[in-house]
Scaffold this motif. Structure first.
Motif, PDB file in Angstrom:
ATOM      1  N   GLU A 140       0.837  -1.206   0.000  1.00  0.00           N
ATOM      2  CA  GLU A 140       0.000   0.000   0.000  1.00  0.00           C
ATOM      3  C   GLU A 140       0.870   1.254   0.000  1.00  0.00           C
ATOM      4  O   GLU A 140       0.568   2.238  -0.680  1.00  0.00           O
ATOM      5  N   LEU A 141       1.952   1.212   0.769  1.00  0.00           N
ATOM      6  CA  LEU A 141       2.844   2.366   0.841  1.00  0.00           C
ATOM      7  C   LEU A 141       3.522   2.622  -0.504  1.00  0.00           C
ATOM      8  O   LEU A 141       3.582   3.774  -0.965  1.00  0.00           O
ATOM      9  N   THR A 142       4.032   1.590  -1.137  1.00  0.00           N
ATOM     10  CA  THR A 142       4.741   1.786  -2.407  1.00  0.00           C
ATOM     11  C   THR A 142       3.789   2.284  -3.496  1.00  0.00           C
ATOM     12  O   THR A 142       4.178   3.093  -4.333  1.00  0.00           O
ATOM     13  N   LYS A 143       2.538   1.825  -3.468  1.00  0.00           N
ATOM     14  CA  LYS A 143       1.551   2.345  -4.423  1.00  0.00           C
ATOM     15  C   LYS A 143       1.324   3.834  -4.194  1.00  0.00           C
ATOM     16  O   LYS A 143       1.238   4.613  -5.144  1.00  0.00           O
TER      17      LYS A 143
ATOM     18  N   TYR B 202      11.775   3.113   4.571  1.00  0.00           N
ATOM     19  CA  TYR B 202      11.522   4.148   3.561  1.00  0.00           C
ATOM     20  C   TYR B 202      11.803   5.534   4.137  1.00  0.00           C
ATOM     21  O   TYR B 202      11.104   6.502   3.827  1.00  0.00           O
ATOM     22  N   LYS B 203      12.834   5.633   4.929  1.00  0.00           N
ATOM     23  CA  LYS B 203      13.151   6.829   5.703  1.00  0.00           C
ATOM     24  C   LYS B 203      13.066   8.145   4.925  1.00  0.00           C
ATOM     25  O   LYS B 203      12.438   9.102   5.382  1.00  0.00           O
ATOM     26  N   PRO B 204      13.662   8.244   3.738  1.00  0.00           N
ATOM     27  CA  PRO B 204      13.638   9.548   3.041  1.00  0.00           C
ATOM     28  C   PRO B 204      12.255   9.968   2.562  1.00  0.00           C
ATOM     29  O   PRO B 204      12.029  11.140   2.279  1.00  0.00           O
ATOM     30  N   ARG B 205      11.320   9.010   2.488  1.00  0.00           N
ATOM     31  CA  ARG B 205      10.009   9.294   1.904  1.00  0.00           C
ATOM     32  C   ARG B 205       8.890   9.440   2.940  1.00  0.00           C
ATOM     33  O   ARG B 205       7.743   9.675   2.569  1.00  0.00           O
ATOM     34  N   ILE B 206       9.218   9.296   4.219  1.00  0.00           N
ATOM     35  CA  ILE B 206       8.201   9.362   5.265  1.00  0.00           C
ATOM     36  C   ILE B 206       8.300  10.701   5.990  1.00  0.00           C
ATOM     37  O   ILE B 206       9.328  11.019   6.582  1.00  0.00           O
TER      38      ILE B 206
ATOM     39  N   SER C   9       6.380   1.575  12.180  1.00  0.00           N
ATOM     40  CA  SER C   9       7.744   1.872  12.641  1.00  0.00           C
ATOM     41  C   SER C   9       8.773   1.274  11.689  1.00  0.00           C
ATOM     42  O   SER C   9       9.739   1.943  11.289  1.00  0.00           O
ATOM     43  N   GLN C  10       8.560   0.019  11.324  1.00  0.00           N
ATOM     44  CA  GLN C  10       9.499  -0.657  10.425  1.00  0.00           C
ATOM     45  C   GLN C  10       9.531   0.026   9.061  1.00  0.00           C
ATOM     46  O   GLN C  10      10.599   0.240   8.478  1.00  0.00           O
ATOM     47  N   LEU C  11       8.372   0.416   8.554  1.00  0.00           N
ATOM     48  CA  LEU C  11       8.311   1.070   7.246  1.00  0.00           C
ATOM     49  C   LEU C  11       8.958   2.455   7.292  1.00  0.00           C
ATOM     50  O   LEU C  11       9.558   2.890   6.307  1.00  0.00           O
TER      51      LEU C  11
END
Length: 220
Positions: free
Chosen positions: A61-64, A91-95, A85-87
């Motif tokens: 869902e996140l990548t979409k 995906y640190k630069p995008r959150i 938390s794990q995501l």
């Protein structure tokens, strides 16, 4: 328009976070909710999924969402907070931000849990829920809880931690632990006096939702 991805809890569903997702929509944020793999169906569906399936369904869902959004706000409830938390690390630069609602860092065990019930109806509801949850799924939840201890020290995303003081599923010291261990310099803790586990449905939900909105607006 900024987007928020909501992740519900173990054996739960989108209803757990729907008041907050609708609130964010009303304040001009695109809100995405979904059902984790194995949830929302039969006992067999949950039996034939594991923590990796739950994590993958959230990641999908996140990548979409990231295909059409430069960055996303993650909001996780209970087990969904562990996955969020794990995501946020992966995906640190995008959150843009991470909101952790009723995070089960230190969940109550069944014996402790039964001691906290104030009413017979609540006791019956939870006995029914425990009875319909496969032991394998409970073990997967426990593994996810343990694995998350390696994740918290890696969180650099601005983080809001929300914990009800009357939570019968999560020990309130969980919020203090997250505050101490998460290294981001931009973090905030809300301890809610009149809330149990379901912070989005408690009597203080309007205040909580407004605090979530203000936090996301500040970091966004």
């Amino acid at each position: 328009m900024d987007s928020c991805l909501f992740i519900h809890g173990f054996t739960g569903g989108e209803y757990e976070i729907s008041p907050l997702s609708e609130y964010m929509e009303q304040h001009h944020y695109r809100s995405i909710t979904f059902t984790l793999k194995g949830h929302g169906g039969s006992r067999q569906d949950l039996l034939h999924s594991d923590r990796h399936d739950w994590q993958r369904s959230a990641e999908n869902e996140l990548t979409k969402l990231l295909k059409t959004n430069e960055a996303v706000h993650l909001i996780g409830f209970s087990t969904g907070a562990l996955i969020a938390s794990q995501l946020s690390v992966q995906y640190k630069p995008r959150i843009k931000s991470l909101t952790l609602l009723s995070t089960p860092v230190f969940p109550l065990n069944p014996i402790e849990l039964l001691k906290t019930f104030a009413s017979l109806s609540m006791l019956r509801n939870y006995i029914s829920k425990f009875g319909s949850t496969p032991a394998k799924a409970t073990r997967e939840f426990q593994r996810l809880v343990r694995e998350s201890f390696d994740v918290y020290p890696q969180i650099e995303t601005p983080t809001l931690i929300v914990q009800g003081k009357r939570d019968h599923l999560v020990k309130s010291k969980s919020a203090n632990y997250l505050q101490q261990v998460i290294p981001t310099s931009h973090k905030q803790v809300l301890m809610v006096d009149n809330s149990g586990h379901m912070v989005c449905h408690c009597e203080d939900k309007d205040w909580i939702m407004n605090e979530v909105l203000k936090f996301i607006q500040r970091v966004g």
